[in-house]
Motif scaffolding. Structure first.
Motif, PDB file in Angstrom:
ATOM      1  N   PHE A 262      -0.930   5.022 -11.782  1.00 51.57           N
ATOM      2  CA  PHE A 262       0.311   4.269 -11.898  1.00 51.57           C
ATOM      3  C   PHE A 262       1.219   4.372 -10.684  1.00 51.57           C
ATOM      4  N   SER A 263       0.862   5.200  -9.701  1.00 54.46           N
ATOM      5  CA  SER A 263       1.803   5.423  -8.601  1.00 54.46           C
ATOM      6  C   SER A 263       1.146   5.453  -7.229  1.00 54.46           C
ATOM      7  N   SER A 264      -0.038   4.886  -7.108  1.00 54.57           N
ATOM      8  CA  SER A 264      -0.709   4.856  -5.815  1.00 54.57           C
ATOM      9  C   SER A 264      -1.095   3.417  -5.479  1.00 54.57           C
ATOM     10  N   ASN A 265      -1.598   3.216  -4.283  1.00 49.61           N
ATOM     11  CA  ASN A 265      -1.978   1.850  -3.880  1.00 49.61           C
ATOM     12  C   ASN A 265      -3.453   1.732  -3.574  1.00 49.61           C
ATOM     13  N   ASN A 266      -4.256   2.552  -4.266  1.00 44.61           N
ATOM     14  CA  ASN A 266      -5.698   2.509  -4.001  1.00 44.61           C
ATOM     15  C   ASN A 266      -6.503   2.694  -5.282  1.00 44.61           C
ATOM     16  N   ILE A 267      -6.095   1.987  -6.357  1.00 42.25           N
ATOM     17  CA  ILE A 267      -6.808   2.160  -7.634  1.00 42.25           C
ATOM     18  C   ILE A 267      -7.944   1.160  -7.821  1.00 42.25           C
ATOM     19  N   ALA A 268      -8.152   0.290  -6.854  1.00 41.40           N
ATOM     20  CA  ALA A 268      -9.189  -0.740  -7.022  1.00 41.40           C
ATOM     21  C   ALA A 268     -10.571  -0.137  -7.218  1.00 41.40           C
ATOM     22  N   LEU A 276      -6.659  -5.517 -12.247  1.00 39.83           N
ATOM     23  CA  LEU A 276      -5.442  -4.944 -11.691  1.00 39.83           C
ATOM     24  C   LEU A 276      -4.593  -5.973 -10.975  1.00 39.83           C
ATOM     25  N   GLN A 277      -3.358  -5.580 -10.763  1.00 39.96           N
ATOM     26  CA  GLN A 277      -2.418  -6.340  -9.949  1.00 39.96           C
ATOM     27  C   GLN A 277      -2.312  -5.627  -8.611  1.00 39.96           C
ATOM     28  N   LYS A 278      -2.896  -6.200  -7.583  1.00 34.10           N
ATOM     29  CA  LYS A 278      -2.916  -5.581  -6.263  1.00 34.10           C
ATOM     30  C   LYS A 278      -1.623  -5.890  -5.519  1.00 34.10           C
ATOM     31  N   ASN A 279      -1.002  -4.839  -5.001  1.00 39.64           N
ATOM     32  CA  ASN A 279       0.193  -5.006  -4.184  1.00 39.64           C
ATOM     33  C   ASN A 279      -0.082  -4.444  -2.800  1.00 39.64           C
ATOM     34  N   SER A 280       0.413  -5.118  -1.797  1.00 43.61           N
ATOM     35  CA  SER A 280       0.083  -4.735  -0.431  1.00 43.61           C
ATOM     36  C   SER A 280       1.186  -5.159   0.521  1.00 43.61           C
ATOM     37  N   LYS A 281       1.637  -4.237   1.360  1.00 45.86           N
ATOM     38  CA  LYS A 281       2.641  -4.564   2.369  1.00 45.86           C
ATOM     39  C   LYS A 281       2.084  -5.564   3.375  1.00 45.86           C
ATOM     40  N   ASP A 282       0.807  -5.413   3.722  1.00 50.56           N
ATOM     41  CA  ASP A 282       0.191  -6.318   4.688  1.00 50.56           C
ATOM     42  C   ASP A 282       0.143  -7.747   4.163  1.00 50.56           C
ATOM     43  N   LEU A 283      -0.082  -7.887   2.836  1.00 50.66           N
ATOM     44  CA  LEU A 283      -0.169  -9.218   2.239  1.00 50.66           C
ATOM     45  C   LEU A 283       1.185  -9.733   1.759  1.00 50.66           C
ATOM     46  N   GLY A 284       2.201  -8.872   1.809  1.00 52.16           N
ATOM     47  CA  GLY A 284       3.524  -9.286   1.361  1.00 52.16           C
ATOM     48  C   GLY A 284       3.628  -9.446  -0.135  1.00 52.16           C
ATOM     49  N   VAL A 285       2.837  -8.663  -0.878  1.00 51.97           N
ATOM     50  CA  VAL A 285       2.863  -8.720  -2.340  1.00 51.97           C
ATOM     51  C   VAL A 285       3.353  -7.373  -2.849  1.00 51.97           C
ATOM     52  N   ALA A 286       4.421  -7.387  -3.660  1.00 49.12           N
ATOM     53  CA  ALA A 286       5.051  -6.128  -4.055  1.00 49.12           C
ATOM     54  C   ALA A 286       5.478  -6.175  -5.511  1.00 49.12           C
ATOM     55  N   ASN A 287       5.974  -5.022  -5.986  1.00 53.05           N
ATOM     56  CA  ASN A 287       6.510  -4.928  -7.339  1.00 53.05           C
ATOM     57  C   ASN A 287       7.868  -4.236  -7.295  1.00 53.05           C
ATOM     58  N   GLU A 381      11.990  -5.109  -5.281  1.00 52.33           N
ATOM     59  CA  GLU A 381      10.774  -5.923  -5.188  1.00 52.33           C
ATOM     60  C   GLU A 381      10.005  -5.655  -3.904  1.00 52.33           C
ATOM     61  N   LEU A 382      10.061  -4.410  -3.431  1.00 51.72           N
ATOM     62  CA  LEU A 382       9.350  -4.045  -2.204  1.00 51.72           C
ATOM     63  C   LEU A 382       8.576  -2.738  -2.381  1.00 51.72           C
ATOM     64  N   ASN A 383       7.978  -2.558  -3.563  1.00 48.64           N
ATOM     65  CA  ASN A 383       7.132  -1.397  -3.814  1.00 48.64           C
ATOM     66  C   ASN A 383       5.673  -1.843  -3.782  1.00 48.64           C
ATOM     67  N   TYR A 384       4.815  -1.005  -3.208  1.00 46.52           N
ATOM     68  CA  TYR A 384       3.458  -1.455  -2.919  1.00 46.52           C
ATOM     69  C   TYR A 384       2.384  -0.669  -3.684  1.00 46.52           C
ATOM     70  N   THR A 385       2.743  -0.162  -4.839  1.00 43.78           N
ATOM     71  CA  THR A 385       1.744   0.496  -5.680  1.00 43.78           C
ATOM     72  C   THR A 385       0.914  -0.542  -6.420  1.00 43.78           C
ATOM     73  N   ASP A 386      -0.363  -0.232  -6.630  1.00 45.27           N
ATOM     74  CA  ASP A 386      -1.223  -1.071  -7.462  1.00 45.27           C
ATOM     75  C   ASP A 386      -0.877  -0.822  -8.929  1.00 45.27           C
ATOM     76  N   LEU A 387      -1.068  -1.838  -9.757  1.00 45.16           N
ATOM     77  CA  LEU A 387      -0.721  -1.714 -11.167  1.00 45.16           C
ATOM     78  C   LEU A 387      -1.898  -2.149 -12.037  1.00 45.16           C
ATOM     79  N   PRO A 388      -2.348  -1.304 -12.957  1.00 45.34           N
ATOM     80  CA  PRO A 388      -3.443  -1.710 -13.844  1.00 45.34           C
ATOM     81  C   PRO A 388      -2.956  -2.710 -14.883  1.00 45.34           C
ATOM     82  N   ILE A 389      -3.724  -3.750 -15.114  1.00 47.98           N
ATOM     83  CA  ILE A 389      -3.455  -4.716 -16.182  1.00 47.98           C
ATOM     84  C   ILE A 389      -4.334  -4.392 -17.391  1.00 47.98           C
TER      85      ILE A 389
END
Length: 595
Positions: A262-268, A276-287, A381-389
């Motif tokens: 729930f708190s990292s950006n590498n759960i894929a 999952l809902q992938k968030n990435s600073k490089d892609l400009g997708v955040a939570n 809206e600038l957090n880059y953790t991955d989120l499991p759906i």
């Protein structure tokens, strides 16, 4: 090209993603449809625009897992008697359905590999099922539309279809999705599990089947108990298919591994993550997950008390459990407690001082989903953790609960489901025979409708579900399907305060906060060292935000529950009213029962 690159094109084609739209709007794609929907690649581009309809949940707002929510909520308004057809929102999300049906209406012109075409039809029907079951959960009966409606279409003004008809259609959509969505990914997929697969479709199917089966079983006022077993059996078979053939597993062997979901950006690559809902600073997708900590809500003593002790016994059976202070309540508990509720000594960064809890919120601040790495926190809206759906633990809990409700559960099933989840954090195994021999009285009082020879194990599975899936958006739906809505009518509470005065909440033995009657009465902290008094954060009961259940001691409780008491009206409040303007537009629409 990653799916994020398709968003602008998909939004243009859908015509509904960036602004409000309603069922009766004529298609905004009348020009492009003649040159679109020709190939499976067109369908892929279009369906990429549907994925925004299913996002990760990272809080339990509007449930008894929350102590207070200063932002307000529709459910809070409901249980305090302030909701009516004249004040309610909703019923304005039909644009999502239109975007789905628009593809299904035009896919007949698509040529190419039929399996690929069927895959994208399955994706669309997955999202239609998800849309409609959310509508069923909110309203019960709703009108079913399988095609885009024109402005002059008489069906725009049809009456609601019965719950049974709509749910059968939802299940048909999900069965098609399961049969046709492939377990392969586009060549450019990155990461792969941001795309729907058969396993994701089976997960939603299992979730819906469990919800509907238990809803029909416990909501006897519907007179649908006879069909409950069919849904529970499908929940079992769908979840079992994932267990047997999906290749998923509970990942890790520590509380830190649980936290990482729930708190990292590498759960894929995590074997537990199905979708999952992938968030990435490089892609400009955040939570926006940093707001879970000390923004507008905190968690409840009801949730905290349900976590077991480390030896597997109920915390509520410990003498004086309800009089443990904030620093005491975390001792010898299920490790997931400190990964859900902020423990003493928690810091937002390694070099920071310990975070001081806020008693005006009850004191139990949420840390689950909080981005622990400061590099992943960039602000609103600038957090880059991955989120499991969808994650595997939910599938295991569905399997165990459905089997328990059917009366087919064995200890082997418990070992393969609940005990796999408990084992990750080193918690003792659940013994089915022992649970049924002596059902937990505390849980039994919460769920009086649970009866029979499997009462004890059903209650323990409900505990495990509440603990493992806390803050993931399940609790409200669970209360509704179990017909446990009266729990929403109970006033919430927070941490225990033995007496007015100063308290250590960081675990270093030094008082951090003070609970006082008023600014004019600081006698309870008069004896503290001057350096402590200079830094202590003071909270005054006279300010009117909260008070103590025994006046000068007790649990923190909230003034709003005294001024506007909660009351859950059963069965009326299991449904929400339709906005009055919609029933004026469509005279055939009737309000749910009781409204």
């Amino acid at each position: 090209m990653k799916r994020i690159s398709y968003i602008l094109l998909a939004a243009t084609l859908l015509g509904v993603s960036c602004k409000k739209d309603f069922l009766q709007r004529s298609p905004q794609t009348s020009v492009t449809k003649d040159i679109f929907f020709n190939t499976p690649a067109d369908l892929e581009t279009y369906t990429n625009g549907l994925y925004g309809q299913l996002r990760a949940n990272w809080n339990d707002l509007y449930s008894d897992n929350i102590s207070v929510n200063t932002g307000g909520s529709e459910v809070d308004n409901l249980i305090r008697g302030g909701l009516s057809p004249a004040t309610v929102g909703g019923w304005n999300n039909w644009g999502n359905l239109r975007s789905i049906n628009y593809l299904l209406d035009n896919v007949g012109k698509t040529t190419g590999d039929q399996a690929a075409i069927n895959h994208y039809i399955g994706v669309a029907r997955f999202f239609r099922a998800n849309f409609y079951y959310n509508m069923v959960k909110r309203y019960g009966d709703v009108p079913w539309y399988s095609h885009v409606m024109g402005t002059n279409d008489e069906l725009l003004y049809k009456a609601k279809d019965p719950r049974t008809v709509v749910v059968d259609s939802v299940m048909a959509d999900l069965e098609y999705a399961v049969a046709n969505i492939k377990n392969t990914y586009p060549a450019n997929a990155s990461p792969r599990n941001t795309y729907l697969t058969q396993w994701a479709a089976l997960t939603l199917l299992a979730r819906v089947a469990l919800h509907e089966g238990t809803y029909r079983k416990y909501h006897t006022e519907l007179n649908l108990q006879a069909s409950a077993q069919t849904f529970l059996q499908r929940a079992v078979s769908a979840s079992q298919a994932i267990i047997d053939n999906g290749g998923f597993d509970i990942s890790g062997s520590s509380a830190a591994d649980y936290r990482a979901l729930f708190s990292s950006n590498n759960i894929a690559a995590n074997k537990e993550v199905i979708f999952l809902q992938k968030n990435s600073k490089d892609l400009g997708v955040a939570n926006n997950t940093h707001v879970v900590l000390d923004w507008q809500w905190a968690l409840s003593s009801s949730l905290a008390d349900e976590f077991l002790t480390k030896d597997g016994t109920p915390y509520t059976s410990v003498a004086g459990y309800d009089k443990k202070t904030f620093t005491e309540m975390f001792n010898n508990r299920d490790p997931r407690l400190a990964e859900t509720i902020m423990p003493p000594g928690f810091t937002t960064a390694p070099a920071n001082s310990a975070y001081i809890t806020r008693p005006s919120f009850g004191g139990y601040l949420q840390v689950k989903f909080y981005p622990r790495d400061p590099a992943l926190r960039g602000g609103w809206e600038l957090n880059y953790t991955d989120l499991p759906i969808f994650r595997y633990a939910e599938v295991l809990l569905i399997n165990a609960e459905a089997k328990a409700e059917l009366g087919t559960l064995t200890q082997g099933d418990i070992n393969a489901t609940v005990n796999k989840i408990r084992n990750r954090v080193g918690m003792p195994a659940l013994n089915m025979v022992a649970a049924n021999a002596a059902p937990d009285a505390y849980l039994g009082a919460m769920y009086p409708l649970v009866t029979g020879s499997n009462k004890g194990v059903i209650l323990e599975i409900r505990r495990e579900r509440r603990v493992e899936l806390a803050c993931e958006g399940f609790r409200f739906d669970d209360l509704y399907r179990w017909k446990a809505g009266p729990l929403l009518g109970q006033a919430s509470s927070g941490m225990y305060i033995p007496a007015l005065g100063g308290y250590d909440v960081t675990g270093d033995g030094v008082e951090d906060i003070a609970i006082l009657q008023s600014k004019n009465d600081e006698g309870p902290i008069a004896g503290l060292p001057e350096n402590v008094k200079a830094k202590i954060v003071k909270y005054y009961i006279a300010d009117g935000e909260f008070y103590l259940s025994n006046t000068t001691s007790g649990r923190i409780v909230f003034a709003k529950d005294k001024v506007q008491p909660r009351n859950f009206v059963d069965p009326k409040y299991y449904y929400f009213p339709i906005p009055v303007e919609q029933t004026v537009l469509n005279k055939n629409l009737t309000q749910p029962s009781g409204w």
